[in-house]
Design an enzyme around this catalytic site. Structure first.
Site, mmCIF file in Angstrom:
data_model
loop_
_atom_site.group_PDB
_atom_site.id
_atom_site.type_symbol
_atom_site.label_atom_id
_atom_site.label_comp_id
_atom_site.label_asym_id
_atom_site.label_seq_id
_atom_site.Cartn_x
_atom_site.Cartn_y
_atom_site.Cartn_z
ATOM 1 N N HIS A 138 -7.328 2.560 -1.937
ATOM 2 C CA HIS A 138 -7.108 1.405 -1.335
ATOM 3 C C HIS A 138 -5.844 1.265 -0.553
ATOM 4 C CE1 HIS A 138 -4.352 1.716 -4.825
ATOM 5 N NE2 HIS A 138 -3.738 0.689 -4.551
ATOM 6 N N HIS A 155 -2.896 0.025 -0.453
ATOM 7 C CA HIS A 155 -1.280 -0.145 -0.785
ATOM 8 C C HIS A 155 -0.707 1.040 -0.255
ATOM 9 C CE1 HIS A 155 -1.823 -3.204 -4.316
ATOM 10 N NE2 HIS A 155 -1.923 -3.530 -3.061
ATOM 11 N N ASP A 189 1.827 3.028 -1.208
ATOM 12 C CA ASP A 189 2.006 4.405 -1.951
ATOM 13 C C ASP A 189 0.636 4.998 -1.757
ATOM 14 O OD1 ASP A 189 1.323 2.231 -3.579
ATOM 15 O OD2 ASP A 189 1.412 3.337 -5.237
ATOM 16 N N HIS A 190 -0.302 4.753 -1.173
ATOM 17 C CA HIS A 190 -1.427 5.419 -1.322
ATOM 18 C C HIS A 190 -2.153 6.034 0.027
ATOM 19 C CE1 HIS A 190 -2.284 4.402 -5.541
ATOM 20 N NE2 HIS A 190 -1.477 3.463 -5.286
ATOM 21 N N HIS A 237 -7.849 -4.597 -8.658
ATOM 22 C CA HIS A 237 -6.330 -4.446 -8.303
ATOM 23 C C HIS A 237 -6.183 -4.937 -6.731
ATOM 24 C CE1 HIS A 237 -2.478 -2.329 -7.912
ATOM 25 N NE2 HIS A 237 -2.900 -1.489 -6.895
ATOM 26 N N ASP A 253 -5.651 3.059 -8.494
ATOM 27 C CA ASP A 253 -4.860 2.141 -9.387
ATOM 28 C C ASP A 253 -5.857 1.243 -10.125
ATOM 29 O OD1 ASP A 253 -2.491 3.146 -8.403
ATOM 30 O OD2 ASP A 253 -2.173 1.423 -7.373
ATOM 31 N N HIS A 295 -1.188 6.962 -10.851
ATOM 32 C CA HIS A 295 0.309 6.828 -11.370
ATOM 33 C C HIS A 295 0.454 7.469 -12.729
ATOM 34 C CE1 HIS A 295 1.758 4.228 -8.123
ATOM 35 N NE2 HIS A 295 0.534 3.701 -8.153
HETATM 36 FE FE FE Z 1 -0.172 2.500 -6.526
HETATM 37 ZN ZN ZN Z 2 -2.171 0.031 -5.494
#
Ligand code: FE
Ligand code: ZN
Length: 256
Positions: free
Chosen positions: A55, A57, A59-60, A113, A132, A170
């Protein structure tokens, strides 16, 4: 079989490197940062062919463009995220398949999410890279989807073979465990999982991958049919989506 390397980065993210040894093809799932990926590729003598994003975001996808520039790899991501993941080379949709060398990777859409969230499943390697959507003992927060959508997405995952290894993005297991135990204190499998997690060394405490069987036995968000969870939530009707909705709401404000 895929060789799978787990790279812990940032506060609690995992990046996964996938290597298919017959063809030598290599992919990275959700590269938040570039440096550890480059270091691992160099140490293994692997060349990066693909980035797989679950996805949009940050942090990905944070290292997408840097890695692409350095390695000339191709970015594979959901068509639905085309407008917000820059420079995708190959867009995919639910049930699409592609090959990483000799291994077939299946795309499963799991909105909830985020609306575009997808997960990557390799049947032959019994591995699911679920970003996530599913965490060990928990699931992703609902930023763009409804509870019903997320529940349906988790049902798609729940239908996979139970020996599937669950590679989440995570390390949240210990914290998730506090909530899981709060809503299902009498779950013996859950008690055992948490005590095993607590016995891991404090440094580099990786609780992943888990297995789908383990999650079905312990993860409240996959146990919306559990009588003791229904009792804890004081829900008497047989309505798993309602149980899921209440669980997710409760978890959002839960203080351990
Ligand atoms: Fe994440
Ligand atoms: Zn995420």
């Amino acid at each position: 079989m895929l060789e799978i390397l787990q790279l812990p980065v940032l506060a609690d993210n995992y990046i996964y490197l996938l290597h298919e040894p017959i063809s030598g093809k290599t992919a990275v799932v959700d590269p938040a940062v570039a440096e550890p990926v480059i270091a691992a590729l160099n140490a293994q003598g692997w060349q990066l062919d693909y980035i797989l994003n679950t996805h949009h975001h940050h942090d990905h996808i944070g290292a997408n463009l840097q890695l692409k520039q350095l390695t000339n790899c191709k970015i594979i991501a959901a068509e639905a995220d085309q407008h917000r993941i820059p420079d995708i080379d190959i867009t995919v949709n639910h049930n699409d398949q592609f090959q990483l060398g000799k291994q077939i990777i299946q795309v499963i859409a799991t909105p909830g999410h985020t609306s575009g969230h997808i997960v990557f499943y390799c049947a032959e390697s019994q591995a699911l890279f679920c970003g996530d959507t599913l965490f060990s003992l928990g699931c992703g927060r609902l930023f763009e989807g409804s509870a019903e959508q997320m529940w349906q997405s988790l049902q798609r995952i729940k239908q996979l073979p139970t020996d599937t290894r669950i590679y989440c993005a995570h390390e949240y297991t210990l914290n998730n465990g506090k909530f899981a135990l709060f809503v299902e204190p009498d779950n013996v499998d859950l008690q055992q999982r948490i005590s095993e997690v607590k016995q891991l060394p404090a440094i580099n405490r990786s609780t992943l991958p888990s297995t789908l069987a383990q999650e079905i036995a312990t993860n409240p968000f996959l146990r919306t049919n559990s009588v003791s969870i229904c009792n804890a939530l004081k829900i008497t009707e047989d309505n798993e989506i309602r149980v899921f909705t209440e669980l997710r709401k409760l978890k959002d404000t839960f203080q351990a």
